[in-house]
Structures are given as structure tokens and as C-alpha cells.
Motif scaffolding. Sequence first.
Motif, mmCIF file in Angstrom:
data_model
loop_
_atom_site.group_PDB
_atom_site.id
_atom_site.type_symbol
_atom_site.label_atom_id
_atom_site.label_comp_id
_atom_site.label_asym_id
_atom_site.label_seq_id
_atom_site.Cartn_x
_atom_site.Cartn_y
_atom_site.Cartn_z
ATOM 1 N N PRO A 71 -38.594 36.320 54.726
ATOM 2 C CA PRO A 71 -39.485 37.297 54.961
ATOM 3 C C PRO A 71 -39.250 37.962 56.419
ATOM 4 O O PRO A 71 -39.600 36.919 57.393
ATOM 5 C CB PRO A 71 -40.836 36.954 54.706
ATOM 6 C CG PRO A 71 -40.598 35.719 53.636
ATOM 7 C CD PRO A 71 -39.271 35.088 54.354
ATOM 8 N N LYS A 72 -39.066 38.912 56.598
ATOM 9 C CA LYS A 72 -38.893 39.669 58.033
ATOM 10 C C LYS A 72 -39.860 40.749 58.446
ATOM 11 O O LYS A 72 -40.129 41.071 59.461
ATOM 12 C CB LYS A 72 -37.450 39.738 58.306
ATOM 13 C CG LYS A 72 -36.456 38.932 58.385
ATOM 14 C CD LYS A 72 -35.037 39.471 58.560
ATOM 15 C CE LYS A 72 -34.186 38.060 58.826
ATOM 16 N NZ LYS A 72 -32.839 38.653 58.786
ATOM 17 N N ILE A 73 -40.312 41.576 57.441
ATOM 18 C CA ILE A 73 -41.119 42.535 57.687
ATOM 19 C C ILE A 73 -42.676 42.610 57.366
ATOM 20 O O ILE A 73 -43.468 42.784 58.190
ATOM 21 C CB ILE A 73 -40.419 43.852 57.018
ATOM 22 C CG1 ILE A 73 -39.056 43.962 57.776
ATOM 23 C CG2 ILE A 73 -41.268 45.043 57.138
ATOM 24 C CD1 ILE A 73 -38.323 44.904 57.039
ATOM 25 N N LEU A 74 -43.090 42.199 56.029
ATOM 26 C CA LEU A 74 -44.446 42.188 55.745
ATOM 27 C C LEU A 74 -44.937 40.733 56.075
ATOM 28 O O LEU A 74 -44.267 39.724 56.280
ATOM 29 C CB LEU A 74 -44.356 42.551 54.277
ATOM 30 C CG LEU A 74 -44.166 43.768 54.070
ATOM 31 C CD1 LEU A 74 -43.905 43.979 52.404
ATOM 32 C CD2 LEU A 74 -45.268 44.770 54.295
ATOM 33 N N PRO A 75 -46.440 40.565 56.452
ATOM 34 C CA PRO A 75 -47.297 41.770 56.260
ATOM 35 C C PRO A 75 -47.163 42.883 57.272
ATOM 36 O O PRO A 75 -47.518 44.018 57.094
ATOM 37 C CB PRO A 75 -48.611 41.357 56.276
ATOM 38 C CG PRO A 75 -48.688 39.777 56.928
ATOM 39 C CD PRO A 75 -47.058 39.347 56.614
#
Lengths: 349, 349
Positions: free
Chosen positions: A187-191
Motif C-alpha cells: 500500500p502506497k496511497i491510502l488512507p
Amino acid sequence: MEQKKGFNVAVVGATGAVGQQMIKTLESRDFPISTLTLLSSKRSAGTKVTYKGQEVTVQEATPESFKGIDIALFSAGGGVSKELAPHAVEHGAIVVDNTSAFRMDENVPLVVPEVNQEDLFKHNGIIANPNCSTIQMVVALEPLKAKYGLSKVLVSTYQAVSGSGAAAVEELNSQTKAIINNESFEPKILPVKSDKKHYQIAFNAVPQIDVFTENGFTYEEMKMINETKKIMHDDTLKVAATCVRIPVATGHSESVYFELNDNNVTVADIKEILKSAPGVVLQDDPENQIYPMPANCVGLNDTFVGRIRKDLDVENGFHMWVVSDNLLKGAAWNSVQIAESLVELGIVK
Amino acid sequence: MEQKKGFNVAVVGATGAVGQQMIKTLESRDFPISTLTLLSSKRSAGTKVTYKGQEVTVQEATPESFKGIDIALFSAGGGVSKELAPHAVEHGAIVVDNTSAFRMDENVPLVVPEVNQEDLFKHNGIIANPNCSTIQMVVALEPLKAKYGLSKVLVSTYQAVSGSGAAAVEELNSQTKAIINNESFEPKILPVKSDKKHYQIAFNAVPQIDVFTENGFTYEEMKMINETKKIMHDDTLKVAATCVRIPVATGHSESVYFELNDNNVTVADIKEILKSAPGVVLQDDPENQIYPMPANCVGLNDTFVGRIRKDLDVENGFHMWVVSDNLLKGAAWNSVQIAESLVELGIVK
């Protein structure tokens, strides 16, 4: 026959998820445009966008881009709005800003046309478009407030990832694929892209939208609380929010509990009002399993309301389920609707 | 050293999603078992299940299956429980029933061991395991109720599809694949297999769990309302629920607003209590983005609590976010935990 006047319109952030929807909405609404100027960061400048069959080249947004512009729709992040909106105003444009940069500024009207269109007259060059999750909630609540008075709102949201931009949608899609194919992912963007940690959104529920404030609420939650009071002109209104991201690409849903200032209201009364309320589509027929769902609202401008129930303990308490396309009523459509109102009310000439 | 007594244990619905978790939980908890009888419908009979390295053949459940059984864990649907549980009791077994068949029967204790273990003494052969979404909520609320008193609960749920069984999980997975591959699909199971219409669950939020009752609430919502009052022994407690299915395979999340009977409670007080509350794991550190999420709770018996905030308007009002594995604390683990309590308290001998 009166000649339809055309306006010089600029869209700032023209290559983004909301900017693209703004351009499509201007087109589908046949907004009276003389010239359409599409602006973006230096990085995206040069992109070609089709508007009514014609190719328009996106240009880099600079302070000088706004010469001769009548209406500028901003949706390129708060920083860009803070920097460039004052220049646009200086050049005589009216700015409709879809970021949070000016929303709580007391000199800036925060407008949902179905709720407080008259606030547009008080503009000083900038008009703010509220947060997506706030807009659909106040569209559903305003007609009830107008008739019975409203004292309390408690909302839990089920928000789509497109509220975080096109890259977040891509992250949902690629993560979903990875999980289904039993592949690893990071995961790189959310949250929140700028925050320290990033979490899985596919097949998950993440109770963080925007960063945290000191009182434990997130900025998204505080936006819903403060913007609702400002739009509805009631500082005494009790509002609380819990904002949660779920694995839906587009379409925010909200579980809303509210209390009216009248102990004799029935569910039938509420349905009757919402059936003819502006911008609202009532979808409430439990026997036939009719209720709003995000998968059915994509691409539509309306706010869909259903699951209306009277609370079993509180005489003046009700529950409802509110769904809308967060990129349209939550952003692009509300901005274009503000622009249409500016024309209709003769505020822009 | 005292010899550990073993019991004759039956699992009814042994091939289902919850039944499988029950068997795994009995094994991982090293429950004192003399004989393990696995029962199912005629259709699933003959299936082999491994328990502690040994193969056990699932048999068809009949009234005579319960001869000599001490404890029978039922999770094969309300119809099966209604038909067979009385026979099990007749044969001298204590039934722990995971269906809704007997939950609101005033002669049947409805038990979450952390909350009302003492109700087990009042059993008349059958003990009911509450609805999954109820259990995790009362585990988080009970220690606060015990210290300060509790007057009101408003919950919006974010429920996983495994609550509807293994076929619903398969539907989520196959639909997700179809959407990602741009293929067509036909919803057949969710929201409620026996109801008239079926809707997309992948990338959607469906505000219907179980069928609707006459007051507009669903049965799932009424279960949360009525079961909470029964488990907490307080008919005057105000409870309301909105239950929503989201595209998560396992792990229910809940946005819970509650009011205590004390105006001087702080968030720090609540955290202090929940930190050492039985069955609760506090995950609440906004600065470091620590909060519960369903993706992190799968396979764990605990109830995870975070996002605790004081309401900005109501002195005695608080918000929290509660997550747990709906197949474990919500079903299999709570049932096995009841069985463990029956042994500990000497109710089954």
C-alpha cells in the motif's frame, strides 16, 4: 430570441479525476461557454482533452492564466487554490473552489445550491464547494430542516476511494487483483498519501480519511461537522461524524441519524417531503428491497435516500441511508451547479 | 495431579463456515474432549474432517445422534436447531446454539461470557450464542457500562460477507474477479439468499442484512437492538442499529456512538478501562495511525477497539470503532468459550 451569452471558463486541475468530471459535466449540461481554458501543473500540461468534439490542449496554470476569465473552477489541491485563486479574482474571475482552502473562511460562501444558493450573493470573488461527504448529507437534510427544524445529526460514512483521486482508485484495483491472484502488494496511497503509514484498502475498511486533529477526530470528520453548520447557518446544530473508507471505487454512502424539532413527524411525512425535494431521489421500499447503493449511483447527479426509519426510543429521532456519486454531486456537479446558479442569478454577467 | 475430565462433544453443521471454525477452535483451545461427533445434513454426511491429526467422518444429524453427548454446538441454521436441539436436550446434552432460533426465548440464556457468564446457571438445556454483530459490541460496551452506566447506543455496521456463509464469500470473490476482468455476473446469494432480489456486493455497500421487519428495520438490526438489551439486562437501554454489508470477506466493523450515565468521563478513562477489559484489545493511537481494521483481525479471538472520541456536543457521549472476526468471537469462539465456561463453572460435569 435572446442570444445565449457565453462565458470564458477555466478549469484548474483539468487532468485530475474531478477536473475530468467537471469538463464532462460542463459539456453534458451545455454550459454557455465562449472559451474553455484547461489548466494543470507543468507536469500534465500538453495533455489533450476533447470538449464537444474539439481537442483542447491543457496549459500550465500561472497567475497570468486568468486574464479575461469569467468563471474559474478549481480542483487541483488546496495549495494550488491558495496560490492561484487570488490571482484569478484579481483578474476579475469568480472562483468556484473545490478544495478545502477557503471553506471555513468567513468571507467565502460555502454553497450547495439546493441548500443555500442565496449565499452566492455574498461572494468576494471566491465561492467554496463543500467536502463531498458533507454535500450529499445536507441535500437530504435541508428540506426536513426547513419544514421541522433540525437539532442533531450523527453520521457514519462508507466512502469511496475516488475521493482520494485517480491513483487511489488504481491502488484499489491493483490491490484487489493482487489479493485475488495471491500476489504480494505494498500500500502506497491510502488512507492518506502524505501520512506516515499506508494500509490495505481492498477487502478492508479503514477508519481514517484525511489526517487526525488533536481531538481525535480526523480532518474529514471535522469538515463534515463544521461545514454542515456553516452551510445550514446554524452554529448550535449538534453534528458528529465517523468517516470510513471502504473498497468502493465511486459513490459515498452514509448512515445518518438525525433529530427534528418536532415530536409528531412520521416516516410518511419525511418520505413525502423527500419525494419532491430538489436534487433528491427517494429510493425507499423495503418490501421490494429498494434502497440506494453506490453501485447504482455512479454517473448520476442526484442524491439517493432510503432506509428511512423512526427511532424506536427517541420520538423526534430518525435514521436514513444517503448515497451519491462523490465525483459528481460531491464535487464536479456541485461546482458546475454553482456556476449555473451564478449565471441564473445574474451574479456573473 | 487431577485427571482432566473429557466430554462427549457434538458439532452440528460441521461442514459449514462456522462449524469448521468451531472444530478448529476446539482443537486450538485443547478443549477436554472424550469423543467428537461431527454432524451435518444428509447431503454433507461422509465428509472427512481432521481433528488433532485424526480423521473424523461427518454423520447425518438425527434425533438419535445425541445419545451420550454432553455438549452439542449447533450452527446449521435455525430450522435444524428448532428440530434437533430439543432432542439433544432430551438425551441430556447441553446445547450451545449459534442460530437465532432460541435467542429471544425467555427460558434460554443469551450469553457472551465477558458480559453475562452468570446467566449460564439459568439454562434449561439450551444456551443461545448471540448474533455476531451484537457480541463484539457488548464486549466493548460492558466494562464501560459496569463502571459508569450506559443509557444509549447507536451503531452503524460494516459487516463482512462470511456472516452469510461460505457461498457468500465465494460470491464476493467470483464477482470481484468478473468485474476486474470486465465479465458479466449474476448475483444469486446476497443480500439474503431467500429474499426476492439479489444485488452486487463487490465494490458496493448493501444496506440490507437479513429480511425487513414491519417497522423498516431489518431482522439483523432488530437482533442487535433486542439482544443487546437482553444480554445487558436492561430493557430501558436505548439502542438503534443500521446494518450494512460491505465487500470484506471476514471481520465486522462497527461505528458505535454511546452515552454513559456520568458527565465526567474522559477518553483517557475509557482507554484505561478497555486496556484491561476481558476479550478487548485497545488499538487507539491516532498519532501513529493505530486503529482496528478487519484485515488485521482475521483469525484472532479478541475484539479490537479504537478511534475513541468524546462527542463535541454531548457531555456524556462518545464514539468508537469496534472490529472483530465475525466467525470467531462472533460465532465459533463465543460458542466454544460458552462451552469452556460450562466446564469451569461446573455446570456440565
